[in-house]
Design a protein around this motif. Structure first.
Motif, PDB file in Angstrom:
ATOM      1  N   HIS A  43       0.809  -1.235   0.000  1.00 31.92           N
ATOM      2  CA  HIS A  43       0.000   0.000   0.000  1.00 31.92           C
ATOM      3  C   HIS A  43       0.837   1.277   0.000  1.00 31.92           C
ATOM      4  N   TYR A 113      -2.701  -4.658   5.211  1.00 34.92           N
ATOM      5  CA  TYR A 113      -3.629  -4.280   4.143  1.00 34.92           C
ATOM      6  C   TYR A 113      -3.759  -5.361   3.075  1.00 34.92           C
ATOM      7  N   GLU A 115      -5.853  -8.860   2.981  1.00 37.63           N
ATOM      8  CA  GLU A 115      -6.755  -9.746   3.715  1.00 37.63           C
ATOM      9  C   GLU A 115      -7.123 -10.961   2.884  1.00 37.63           C
TER      10      GLU A 115
ATOM     11  N   THR B  43      -6.391  -4.455   0.538  1.00 42.46           N
ATOM     12  CA  THR B  43      -7.267  -3.428   1.118  1.00 42.46           C
ATOM     13  C   THR B  43      -6.475  -2.132   1.291  1.00 42.46           C
TER      14      THR B  43
END
Lengths: 180, 172
Positions: A43, A113, A115, B43
């Protein structure tokens, strides 16, 4: 949604630039983010690359001639930024692209981040084994649902070549995922 | 359906829609039966996209602002730096080991190898062929690991735009 030609015109005018840039960012930030994220995996790296992409767009919009769609042009910048970022990382660490990709996939297990389940993790391991072009084409077609014509404009590869790459990539990934 | 009705058809399709219908359909069908998951599992932090614009604006502002250089703080170092620079220049200027010049034999093999590795010599294939005898050389003289069929297919797929141009005969 604002028409692309109007948006480009507004981006090139000093008076309307700030507002047009906000519209541009809000329109494309998520799509570009996920495109970059699938290349760099992490991320924080994706965030850095996305910011650099928009800064490059902002600085170079004057030179945008409209030969391709604004969307394709931005995608091309994002792709180049993400690939350059990976190259810089491998150079800095003194390891090969393949080793770096493997390392990044291993790190996913501890990434807050990410999952994904076992099969999604295995998919990332499988994607890491693909050559660069097949990796890009697979992600853009399978996850981003882009049309071959759009991918062709972004990557400057013929539609025939893209189809071959995509089908080869899918075949390899299916094989990898069916292995124990 | 009468021709008259067809002429009055008010609907249209995106350019190339019917040309790609078959491909798109096949891709969708193979996706539905595929073992490849449809999501990656990635995510983002909460509110990441909501806050992105302000973070980006701040970065652009920071990059476009001219940097202020504090000249005052460097003052005390200028004298020291000037002295060091003078000493270095003197040391370079003195010819400690007078010699006629560097000969080719003075160069270490590793220096020559480094030069070839780090400089783009722009030599054409013909120029290289003129100086390197190829008789008796095997492909594995240049490669550490043997190539397998999959690697070759990947290479061709990555680097050859039109595979038909290779005129490969199928001998299977």
């Amino acid at each position: 949604m604002i028409a692309e030609e109007t948006l480009v015109k507004e981006l090139k005018s000093k008076d309307t630039q700030a507002h047009a840039f906000e519209v541009l960012v809000s329109t494309y930030k998520e799509r570009l983010y996920w495109h970059i994220r699938r290349i760099v995996l992490n991320h924080d790296d994706a965030d850095d690359v996305l910011q650099n992409t928009f800064i490059k767009v902002f600085r170079n919009i004057e030179g945008f001639k409209g030969d391709s769609k604004l969307f394709s042009w931005m995608y091309r910048i994002a792709t180049n930024e993400a690939l350059s970022f990976l190259k810089q990382k491998t150079k800095k660490l003194g390891i090969s692209d393949v080793d770096y990709q493997e390392k990044m996939v291993e790190n996913l297990q501890a990434d807050v981040y990410f999952e994904g389940d076992d099969i999604q993790l295995k998919l990332q391991k499988a994607i890491a084994t693909l050559p660069e072009k097949q990796k890009l084409v697979f992600n853009m077609k399978y996850f981003e649902d882009l049309k071959y014509e759009e991918i062709s404009e972004i990557l400057n590869i013929s539609v025939g070549g893209l189809k071959a790459s995509y089908h080869l990539a899918v075949k390899k990934l299916e094989n990898y995922l069916t292995q124990d | 359906m009468k021709r008259k009705n067809l002429d009055k058809n008010p609907f249209s399709t995106p350019k190339g829609y019917f040309d790609n219908l078959e491909d798109n359909l096949m891709d969708k069908l193979s996706k539905e039966t595929s073992r490849i998951p449809e999501n990656t599992g990635f995510t983002v932090p909460p509110s990441y996209f909501d806050n992105f614009q302000s973070k980006l604006n701040a970065k652009i502002k920071k990059e476009t602002e001219p940097k202020v250089i504090q000249l005052k703080s460097y003052k005390k170092f200028i004298g020291i730096a000037a002295s060091i620079a003078a000493l270095v220049l003197m040391a370079i200027g003195i010819d400690w080991n007078p010699k006629d010049g560097i000969e080719f034999t003075d160069l270490a093999n590793s220096d020559i190898e480094n030069y070839f590795e780090n400089h783009d010599l722009n030599l054409s294939v013909d120029e290289i062929a003129e100086v390197i005898p190829v008789d008796g050389m095997e492909i594995y003289d240049f490669m550490d690991t043997p190539m397998n069929e999959e690697n070759i297919l990947d290479y061709l797929n990555e680097n050859v735009e039109d595979l038909e141009e290779l005129n490969i005969e199928n001998n299977e």
